[in-house]
Every structure is written in C-alpha cells, then in structure tokens.
Design a protein around this motif. Structure first.
Motif, PDB file in Angstrom:
ATOM      1  N   PRO A 211      64.171  11.272 -25.198  1.00  0.00           N
ATOM      2  CA  PRO A 211      63.914  11.888 -26.503  1.00  0.00           C
ATOM      3  C   PRO A 211      62.747  12.876 -26.480  1.00  0.00           C
ATOM      4  CG  PRO A 211      64.241   9.543 -26.773  1.00  0.00           C
ATOM      5  CD  PRO A 211      64.150   9.805 -25.300  1.00  0.00           C
ATOM      6  N   MET A 212      61.722  12.579 -25.671  1.00  0.00           N
ATOM      7  CA  MET A 212      60.599  13.494 -25.606  1.00  0.00           C
ATOM      8  C   MET A 212      60.984  14.796 -24.899  1.00  0.00           C
ATOM      9  SD  MET A 212      56.665  12.883 -24.517  1.00  0.00           S
ATOM     10  CE  MET A 212      56.458  11.710 -25.835  1.00  0.00           C
ATOM     11  N   ILE A 213      61.802  14.701 -23.879  1.00  0.00           N
ATOM     12  CA  ILE A 213      62.278  15.906 -23.205  1.00  0.00           C
ATOM     13  C   ILE A 213      63.121  16.739 -24.165  1.00  0.00           C
ATOM     14  CG2 ILE A 213      63.787  16.753 -21.373  1.00  0.00           C
ATOM     15  CD1 ILE A 213      62.875  14.335 -19.710  1.00  0.00           C
ATOM     16  N   PHE A 214      63.998  16.080 -24.907  1.00  0.00           N
ATOM     17  CA  PHE A 214      64.828  16.784 -25.879  1.00  0.00           C
ATOM     18  C   PHE A 214      63.965  17.474 -26.933  1.00  0.00           C
ATOM     19  CE2 PHE A 214      67.154  16.829 -29.935  1.00  0.00           C
ATOM     20  CZ  PHE A 214      68.210  17.652 -29.572  1.00  0.00           C
TER      21      PHE A 214
ATOM     22  N   VAL B 158      52.819  27.678 -32.708  1.00  0.00           N
ATOM     23  CA  VAL B 158      52.644  26.242 -32.887  1.00  0.00           C
ATOM     24  C   VAL B 158      53.823  25.481 -32.287  1.00  0.00           C
ATOM     25  CG1 VAL B 158      52.569  24.415 -34.629  1.00  0.00           C
ATOM     26  CG2 VAL B 158      51.091  26.398 -34.852  1.00  0.00           C
ATOM     27  N   ALA B 159      55.032  25.973 -32.490  1.00  0.00           N
ATOM     28  CA  ALA B 159      56.210  25.315 -31.929  1.00  0.00           C
ATOM     29  C   ALA B 159      56.171  25.328 -30.403  1.00  0.00           C
ATOM     30  CB  ALA B 159      57.486  25.974 -32.437  1.00  0.00           C
ATOM     31  N   LEU B 160      55.773  26.445 -29.816  1.00  0.00           N
ATOM     32  CA  LEU B 160      55.643  26.498 -28.354  1.00  0.00           C
ATOM     33  C   LEU B 160      54.563  25.538 -27.862  1.00  0.00           C
ATOM     34  CD1 LEU B 160      55.989  30.260 -27.383  1.00  0.00           C
ATOM     35  CD2 LEU B 160      57.455  28.365 -26.700  1.00  0.00           C
ATOM     36  N   ALA B 161      53.460  25.465 -28.589  1.00  0.00           N
ATOM     37  CA  ALA B 161      52.385  24.549 -28.203  1.00  0.00           C
ATOM     38  C   ALA B 161      52.845  23.092 -28.299  1.00  0.00           C
ATOM     39  CB  ALA B 161      51.160  24.780 -29.080  1.00  0.00           C
ATOM     40  N   LEU B 162      53.612  22.765 -29.333  1.00  0.00           N
ATOM     41  CA  LEU B 162      54.139  21.404 -29.448  1.00  0.00           C
ATOM     42  C   LEU B 162      55.100  21.081 -28.313  1.00  0.00           C
ATOM     43  CD1 LEU B 162      54.763  21.006 -33.266  1.00  0.00           C
ATOM     44  CD2 LEU B 162      53.208  19.676 -31.846  1.00  0.00           C
ATOM     45  N   GLY B 163      55.916  22.052 -27.932  1.00  0.00           N
ATOM     46  CA  GLY B 163      56.809  21.843 -26.794  1.00  0.00           C
ATOM     47  C   GLY B 163      56.045  21.606 -25.506  1.00  0.00           C
ATOM     48  N   ALA B 164      54.996  22.375 -25.296  1.00  0.00           N
ATOM     49  CA  ALA B 164      54.176  22.185 -24.106  1.00  0.00           C
ATOM     50  C   ALA B 164      53.453  20.840 -24.138  1.00  0.00           C
ATOM     51  CB  ALA B 164      53.162  23.321 -23.989  1.00  0.00           C
TER      52      ALA B 164
END
Length: 65
Positions: A5-8, A53-59
């Motif tokens: 789930p975290m990878i997704f 922010v979305a990119l930072a959350l993904g990272a």
C-alpha cells in the motif's frame, strides 16, 4: 506484503504531482489560465505548490520503506 500500500500511495502521489506540475508549466508557457475566473499568477502558484507537495509526499512514502 505490508509495503505494497505504501508503494502504491507513493506512486500515485508522484504521478499526480508530476502531471500537475507539467500541466501547470504548459498552461503558463502558453499564457493560458490555470483556473478559470482566478488570477493567473495566484492559480499557477497554488497549482505549483500542490504539485510540489504531492511529489514530496511521494518521495517521503518511498523513503519510509
């Protein structure tokens, strides 16, 4: 199994953030409004911030694996 789930979530955040930043960049480069009825600078700033922010959350999600 617990990391699936975290990878997704990280992939979803990264794709959304990258697509939002790319779309915003194209709209700004063409001098088209990012959001109708809103100040052009303000809407581009908010959209860029949301994409970042979305990119930072993904990272962040990827770094927690």
């Amino acid at each position: 199994m617990e990391s699936v789930p975290m990878i997704f979530a990280s992939v979803v955040f990264a794709l959304f953030g990258g697509a939002l930043l790319a779309w915003t960049g194209v709209r700004v480069r063409r001098r088209e409004p990012v959001a109708h009825g809103v100040n052009r600078v303000a809407s581009a700033t908010v959209a860029s911030a949301a994409g970042t922010v979305a990119l930072a959350l993904g990272a962040y999600c990827l770094s927690r694996l």
